[in-house]
Design an enzyme around this catalytic site. Sequence first.
Site, PDB file in Angstrom:
ATOM      1  N   SER A 151     104.050  37.038 -68.734  1.00  0.00           N
ATOM      2  CA  SER A 151     103.024  36.801 -68.332  1.00  0.00           C
ATOM      3  C   SER A 151     102.849  35.118 -67.961  1.00  0.00           C
ATOM      4  CB  SER A 151     101.692  37.754 -68.593  1.00  0.00           C
ATOM      5  OG  SER A 151     100.687  37.140 -67.568  1.00  0.00           O
ATOM      6  N   TYR A 173      96.401  40.363 -75.127  1.00  0.00           N
ATOM      7  CA  TYR A 173      97.970  40.555 -74.307  1.00  0.00           C
ATOM      8  C   TYR A 173      98.554  39.164 -74.144  1.00  0.00           C
ATOM      9  CZ  TYR A 173      99.868  40.301 -69.307  1.00  0.00           C
ATOM     10  OH  TYR A 173     100.320  41.303 -68.177  1.00  0.00           O
TER      11      TYR A 173
END
Length: 193
Positions: free
Chosen positions: A88, A102
């Site tokens: 990501s 995350y």
Amino acid sequence: MCAAAFQADQADATQAVGLVHSVVEQFGKLNILVNNAAAGGGGLIDSELVDQAAIERQLAVNYTSVVAGIQAAFPLLPDGGRIVSISSGVGTRAGFPGMAYYTGSKSALEGFSRGAARDLAHRGITVNVIQPGFVDTEGNPADGPAASMFLPTTAMGRYGRPEEIAAGVVFLAGPQASYVTGAVLSIDGGYSA
């Protein structure tokens, strides 16, 4: 060409291993491993509402089971095989409060992949990562409630399309990328710019 579906809980590393072996049993070989699973969430680290179980599941899905899958796959890959993991853009740039858990899981995946690239290079196996930005998917639609917050953070001012990410995977899995390993390819519309 034939296709088959396999089910596994990505949060359980033993199932990631079983999944790789099931694919090989079905098709007789493994040439390419693409890791594409993610769990988000976490919240602010100083919040009393942080769900520790959710954070542990996120780490398992985003990192631990991916590592287990790579460990299971590399002995089965031929020399010159390919490993591509989807990370990501927040692996490099958190961008928003509440992203620490995350971001940490995706950064760990990227660091592991760089190390694995070195470890497997003697067999010509490449290990690379794609860092997508905001992609128009069912879980994060371009017309969804988060779009007004996400769009201004990209240089291109739009969400990506799944096929734009897939094109990066095809490149990294193909023969033209035989000299690309340990790389992190951003396909993020300028989120990281």
